[in-house]
Design a protein around this motif. Structure first.
Motif, PDB file in Angstrom:
ATOM      1  N   LEU A   5     -13.722  13.478  34.438  1.00 48.57           N
ATOM      2  CA  LEU A   5     -12.809  12.795  33.262  1.00 48.57           C
ATOM      3  C   LEU A   5     -12.346  14.136  33.623  1.00 48.57           C
ATOM      4  O   LEU A   5     -11.417  15.136  32.847  1.00 48.57           O
ATOM      5  N   ILE A   6     -13.724  14.775  33.138  1.00 50.29           N
ATOM      6  CA  ILE A   6     -14.147  16.464  31.640  1.00 50.29           C
ATOM      7  C   ILE A   6     -13.705  17.513  33.035  1.00 50.29           C
ATOM      8  O   ILE A   6     -13.074  18.558  32.903  1.00 50.29           O
ATOM      9  N   SER A   7     -14.262  17.465  34.728  1.00 50.29           N
ATOM     10  CA  SER A   7     -14.094  18.820  35.008  1.00 50.29           C
ATOM     11  C   SER A   7     -12.266  19.402  35.108  1.00 50.29           C
ATOM     12  O   SER A   7     -12.157  20.162  35.092  1.00 50.29           O
ATOM     13  N   PRO A   8     -11.471  18.043  35.778  1.00 51.19           N
ATOM     14  CA  PRO A   8     -10.280  18.484  35.576  1.00 51.19           C
ATOM     15  C   PRO A   8      -9.551  19.801  34.100  1.00 51.19           C
ATOM     16  O   PRO A   8      -9.048  20.311  34.378  1.00 51.19           O
ATOM     17  N   LEU A  59     -18.492  17.669  43.517  1.00 51.19           N
ATOM     18  CA  LEU A  59     -17.737  17.639  43.565  1.00 51.19           C
ATOM     19  C   LEU A  59     -16.235  17.039  44.240  1.00 51.19           C
ATOM     20  O   LEU A  59     -15.201  17.223  44.378  1.00 51.19           O
ATOM     21  N   ALA A  60     -17.574  15.570  44.737  1.00 50.08           N
ATOM     22  CA  ALA A  60     -16.132  14.780  44.786  1.00 50.08           C
ATOM     23  C   ALA A  60     -15.795  14.405  43.615  1.00 50.08           C
ATOM     24  O   ALA A  60     -13.823  14.182  43.729  1.00 50.08           O
ATOM     25  N   PHE A  61     -16.546  13.797  43.114  1.00 50.18           N
ATOM     26  CA  PHE A  61     -15.763  13.223  41.529  1.00 50.18           C
ATOM     27  C   PHE A  61     -14.892  14.185  40.796  1.00 50.18           C
ATOM     28  O   PHE A  61     -13.685  14.080  40.395  1.00 50.18           O
ATOM     29  N   GLY A  62     -14.932  15.401  41.218  1.00 45.83           N
ATOM     30  CA  GLY A  62     -13.835  16.459  40.130  1.00 45.83           C
ATOM     31  C   GLY A  62     -12.954  16.954  41.113  1.00 45.83           C
ATOM     32  O   GLY A  62     -11.865  16.291  40.647  1.00 45.83           O
ATOM     33  N   ALA A  64     -13.262  21.121  41.872  1.00 46.86           N
ATOM     34  CA  ALA A  64     -14.383  19.909  42.883  1.00 46.86           C
ATOM     35  C   ALA A  64     -15.392  21.486  42.437  1.00 46.86           C
ATOM     36  O   ALA A  64     -16.293  20.799  42.188  1.00 46.86           O
ATOM     37  N   ALA A  65     -14.883  22.873  42.377  1.00 47.76           N
ATOM     38  CA  ALA A  65     -16.554  23.650  41.495  1.00 47.76           C
ATOM     39  C   ALA A  65     -17.354  23.700  40.131  1.00 47.76           C
ATOM     40  O   ALA A  65     -18.318  23.577  40.278  1.00 47.76           O
ATOM     41  N   ILE A  66     -16.063  23.193  39.768  1.00 52.51           N
ATOM     42  CA  ILE A  66     -16.821  22.700  37.841  1.00 52.51           C
ATOM     43  C   ILE A  66     -17.570  21.461  38.487  1.00 52.51           C
ATOM     44  O   ILE A  66     -19.058  21.332  37.400  1.00 52.51           O
ATOM     45  N   GLY A  67     -17.228  20.117  39.098  1.00 53.18           N
ATOM     46  CA  GLY A  67     -17.468  19.339  38.966  1.00 53.18           C
ATOM     47  C   GLY A  67     -19.326  19.239  39.721  1.00 53.18           C
ATOM     48  O   GLY A  67     -20.015  18.332  39.431  1.00 53.18           O
ATOM     49  N   ALA A  68     -18.964  20.165  41.045  1.00 53.24           N
ATOM     50  CA  ALA A  68     -20.670  20.193  41.104  1.00 53.24           C
ATOM     51  C   ALA A  68     -21.843  21.090  40.130  1.00 53.24           C
ATOM     52  O   ALA A  68     -22.202  20.450  40.120  1.00 53.24           O
TER      53      ALA A  68
END
Length: 355
Positions: free
Chosen positions: A283-286, A93-96, A304-308
């Motif tokens: 990089l990918i999540s956004p 979540l944090a990275f996304g 954030a949700a997709i990053g998680a």
């Protein structure tokens, strides 16, 4: 006034109705993306309880999740699998979210913290603490956070020229990333074999050994920064219009960029301090989130949700989805997925740049 200048009756009302409908549809799509990603995270977490040689079947793992069961079930579910899954989700979540803030603020789809050297700075701080000073535990986490902040400050100082501009920031960040990678390689070349194995986490990213204290600090820190993102999110659309339009709407572009990027750096520092530099999630999540939401905005919540979900899924694949009983840290799996995407993105950008 000519007939052409006279607005048709009800035009303003119809336009307002259309705008309201578009906003409602956008909110629904964001809510749907977030709900699906959250459901995927929960399903993956529950699935991990029963996987592997020490897996606990559902009829025992669900009670154990709430503290009911024998010692073995509680150990596997509450002390091994649950902290690991939560660490993967919160770090992802944090990275996304950080990736979405960087890309929307700098208006560049390549503006990812791992490409810009922020994650590399955190890795360098942790490796220096372990190899150079024999540190462990919380001290290493603090060194990783300090390294990320130091890399961000260096990029700011070198990229600032009467304001913060996206292209210059990205180019300086790429240079800092290479510098951090070279220094990490130098440190590892001088390290003993035992020390080199210890710092593997800080070069590839892993959630295999997350302690309760580190997980609690990660959850608390990320929660605070997510709350600070709420007012910043309203400014992202204005920044996307350009500095002149943002100023016309009463925003200070430089101030808004600095605040947004500081929050992004904080998110990366916290996540990297616990999970290491999990590659390409930011990089990918956004990119996935913007395509799913499709409203022209930064898609912060969806990112954030997709990053998680991506990080959680990559960790499950790395532990239980590889052939011949092989395992891999989460950063290796995300790197295998993210590297082809980066090459495709670069090729696509090259085609667009051609006349």
């Amino acid at each position: 006034m000519s007939a052409v200048d006279v607005p048709a009756p009800g035009t303003s009302t119809d336009a307002l109705r259309v705008i309201t409908g578009l906003r409602r549809r956008s909110r629904l799509r964001v809510a749907l993306v977030v709900a699906v990603a959250a459901a995927a995270c929960l399903a993956l977490l529950l699935m991990t309880f029963g996987l592997g040689a020490a897996g606990v079947p559902p009829e025992r793992s669900l009670p154990a999740l709430f503290g009911v069961g024998d010692r073995f079930d509680l150990l596997v579910v509450r002390e091994l699998r649950l902290p690991r899954g939560l660490a993967a989700m919160v770090a992802g979540l944090a990275f996304g979210l950080a990736g979405a803030l960087f890309q929307s603020t700098l208006r560049n789809n390549l503006a990812s913290p791992d490409i810009l050297g922020i994650s590399g700075g955190a890795s360098l701080g942790a490796v220096t603490a372990v190899v150079g000073y024999g540190a462990s535990g919380t001290t290493v986490n603090l060194a990783a956070g300090a390294g990320a902040l130091a890399a961000a400050v260096a990029i700011w100082v070198l990229a600032w020229r009467n304001g913060l501009h996206g292209i210059r920031f990205v180019l300086v960040g790429v240079g800092i990333a290479y510098l951090c990678t070279s220094l990490i390689s130098w440190r590892l070349a001088e390290a003993e074999l035992r020390e080199a194995g210890t710092v593997l986490l800080w070069t590839v990213g892993s959630v295999a050994d997350v302690r309760d204290g580190a997980l609690g600090a990660l959850v608390a820190g990320v929660s605070v920064l997510v709350l600070l993102t709420l007012p910043v999110a309203r400014e992202q659309r204005a920044l996307a219009l350009g500095d002149e339009h943002a100023q016309g709407l009463g925003l200070g572009p430089n101030r808004s960029r600095v605040v947004a990027l500081l929050i992004g750096v904080g998110l990366v520092a916290l996540a990297t301090a616990v999970a290491g530099p999990v590659a390409f999630v930011a990089l990918i999540s956004p990119a996935i989130a913007r395509r799913l939401v499709d409203d022209g905005g930064p898609a912060l919540a969806a990112s954030a949700a997709i990053g998680a979900a991506l990080t959680m899924g990559a960790d499950v694949i790395g532990q239980y989805g590889l052939p011949a009983g092989l395992t891999a840290p989460v950063g290796i799996v995300t790197g295998l997925v993210g590297a082809p995407y980066l090459l495709w993105l670069l090729a696509r950008s090259e085609r667009k740049a051609r006349p």
